[in-house]
Design a protein around this motif. Sequence first.
Motif, PDB file in Angstrom:
ATOM      1  N   LEU A   1      39.450 -32.495 -14.053  1.00 32.55           N
ATOM      2  CA  LEU A   1      39.889 -33.926 -12.944  1.00 32.55           C
ATOM      3  C   LEU A   1      41.879 -33.666 -13.135  1.00 32.55           C
ATOM      4  N   ILE A   2      42.143 -33.392 -14.020  1.00 31.85           N
ATOM      5  CA  ILE A   2      43.506 -33.481 -14.398  1.00 31.85           C
ATOM      6  C   ILE A   2      44.101 -32.456 -13.881  1.00 31.85           C
ATOM      7  N   MET A   3      43.980 -31.109 -14.622  1.00 29.10           N
ATOM      8  CA  MET A   3      43.798 -29.342 -14.126  1.00 29.10           C
ATOM      9  C   MET A   3      43.903 -28.823 -13.066  1.00 29.10           C
ATOM     10  N   THR A   4      42.675 -30.088 -12.519  1.00 27.48           N
ATOM     11  CA  THR A   4      42.457 -30.256 -10.550  1.00 27.48           C
ATOM     12  C   THR A   4      44.032 -30.310  -9.832  1.00 27.48           C
ATOM     13  N   ASP A   5      44.046 -31.386 -10.058  1.00 18.49           N
ATOM     14  CA  ASP A   5      45.442 -32.309  -9.980  1.00 18.49           C
ATOM     15  C   ASP A   5      46.653 -31.198 -10.124  1.00 18.49           C
ATOM     16  N   ALA A   6      46.506 -30.768 -11.015  1.00 18.71           N
ATOM     17  CA  ALA A   6      48.158 -29.922 -11.129  1.00 18.71           C
ATOM     18  C   ALA A   6      47.744 -28.675 -10.682  1.00 18.71           C
ATOM     19  N   LEU A   7      46.459 -28.264 -10.265  1.00 24.77           N
ATOM     20  CA  LEU A   7      46.952 -27.157  -9.485  1.00 24.77           C
ATOM     21  C   LEU A   7      46.890 -27.538  -8.018  1.00 24.77           C
ATOM     22  N   ARG A   8      46.298 -27.965  -7.740  1.00 22.54           N
ATOM     23  CA  ARG A   8      46.243 -29.272  -6.298  1.00 22.54           C
ATOM     24  C   ARG A   8      48.575 -29.104  -5.493  1.00 22.54           C
ATOM     25  N   ARG A   9      48.731 -30.190  -6.828  1.00 22.86           N
ATOM     26  CA  ARG A   9      50.194 -30.158  -6.485  1.00 22.86           C
ATOM     27  C   ARG A   9      50.751 -29.241  -6.861  1.00 22.86           C
ATOM     28  N   SER A  10      50.538 -27.692  -6.914  1.00 18.78           N
ATOM     29  CA  SER A  10      51.129 -27.015  -7.283  1.00 18.78           C
ATOM     30  C   SER A  10      50.689 -25.689  -5.801  1.00 18.78           C
ATOM     31  N   SER A  11      50.124 -26.525  -5.568  1.00 21.47           N
ATOM     32  CA  SER A  11      49.557 -25.469  -3.694  1.00 21.47           C
ATOM     33  C   SER A  11      49.194 -23.971  -4.003  1.00 21.47           C
ATOM     34  N   ALA A  12      48.127 -24.215  -5.216  1.00 13.90           N
ATOM     35  CA  ALA A  12      46.789 -23.238  -5.405  1.00 13.90           C
ATOM     36  C   ALA A  12      45.582 -23.441  -3.676  1.00 13.90           C
ATOM     37  N   SER A  13      45.810 -22.091  -3.171  1.00 14.44           N
ATOM     38  CA  SER A  13      45.362 -22.697  -2.188  1.00 14.44           C
ATOM     39  C   SER A  13      43.660 -23.046  -2.047  1.00 14.44           C
ATOM     40  N   ARG A  14      43.002 -22.496  -2.759  1.00 17.33           N
ATOM     41  CA  ARG A  14      41.548 -23.059  -3.554  1.00 17.33           C
ATOM     42  C   ARG A  14      41.455 -23.226  -4.970  1.00 17.33           C
ATOM     43  N   ILE A  15      40.376 -24.029  -4.855  1.00 17.08           N
ATOM     44  CA  ILE A  15      40.035 -24.975  -6.355  1.00 17.08           C
ATOM     45  C   ILE A  15      38.581 -24.215  -6.958  1.00 17.08           C
ATOM     46  N   THR A  16      38.386 -23.758  -7.549  1.00 12.03           N
ATOM     47  CA  THR A  16      36.623 -23.886  -7.611  1.00 12.03           C
ATOM     48  C   THR A  16      36.717 -24.199  -9.408  1.00 12.03           C
TER      49      THR A  16
END
Length: 339
Positions: free
Chosen positions: A80-95
């Motif tokens: 969950l925390i890695m997902t949040d870090a990537l989302r806040r880093s403007s990753a286009s899509r997270i799988t």
Amino acid sequence: MPAMTEPKLISGNSNRPLAHAIARRMSMHRGMNVSPVDARVERFNDQEIFVEVFDNVRGEDMYIIQSTSNPANDNLMELLIMTDALRRSSASRITAVIPYFGYARQDRRAKARTPISAKLVANLLTEAGVDRVLTLDLHATQIQGFFDIPVDNLYAAPIFALDIKHNFKGRMDDVMVVSPDVGGVARAREIAQRIGAPMAIVDKRREKAGEIAEMTVIGEVSGKTCIIVDDICDTAGTLVKAAQLLVDHGATEVHAYITHGVLSGPAVERVSKSVMKSLVITDSIGQTEAVRACDGIRIVPTAPMFAQAILNIWNGTSVSSLFELDTLGPIYEGLYSGG
């Protein structure tokens, strides 16, 4: 937004060997180096989880490789925390690539005043910012419906079918697939159809949770090489009892093919002392040294399948093509050539 050039991987701490194996397979397919992005997933002194991604991931197609296995809560929070870090880093899509989906056994209200934890986990992943889930052998396929995002559920059955045909070559006429309970019949039937073998069922009845009152065999197993098929082996108690029951009914050999080797508590000792000739599991869960050192346990790799599935998702091509031996066979050619 920059064009997405390559899929990018990031790994939590639950199963780093699998993450690196997937990266190596993707490197072979792509003809260029693919490695997990540089990041740290650590703990503060009070065991809070901290994630920092060092590489630029803006506009990238990110794949987080993390099984939510023991310790399930820590590994889920990492995801969950890695997902949040990537989302806040403007990753286009997270799988979220979740080889073993924890809490999947709590998929319905079997009794009053109990949770449906699998649905809660699905909500947490979606709210954290996961756009897609890639997993392996969900305990109950209806869990896919708990998500409002795409879920690709891969199956170990094609890999197991390849392994069985390779290791039991020349004696396939004696092989019989066995489901350890009525609920696993569909899973066992799929492998039985793939290898052209008959099927039997072990029917177990419980007086209360965790205690089996009676086990009976439905089908004629005398003189057969029995292969028990299931998705999860936790303490191995039921598995070992089922194997003994099959031998008592005349089976010449008993082997087991289990997708997720949870193998907690006394499981390894039980397997090593049981009548089973072998227990085959996948590497969906990072295994302990005791498991790797046990002569009766063999681990088959899932990295070739996961690597191809990630590339298919990235390319926008079919993931379900990996359910067929004609497609999956060449991916495992080096392991099962001549099988």
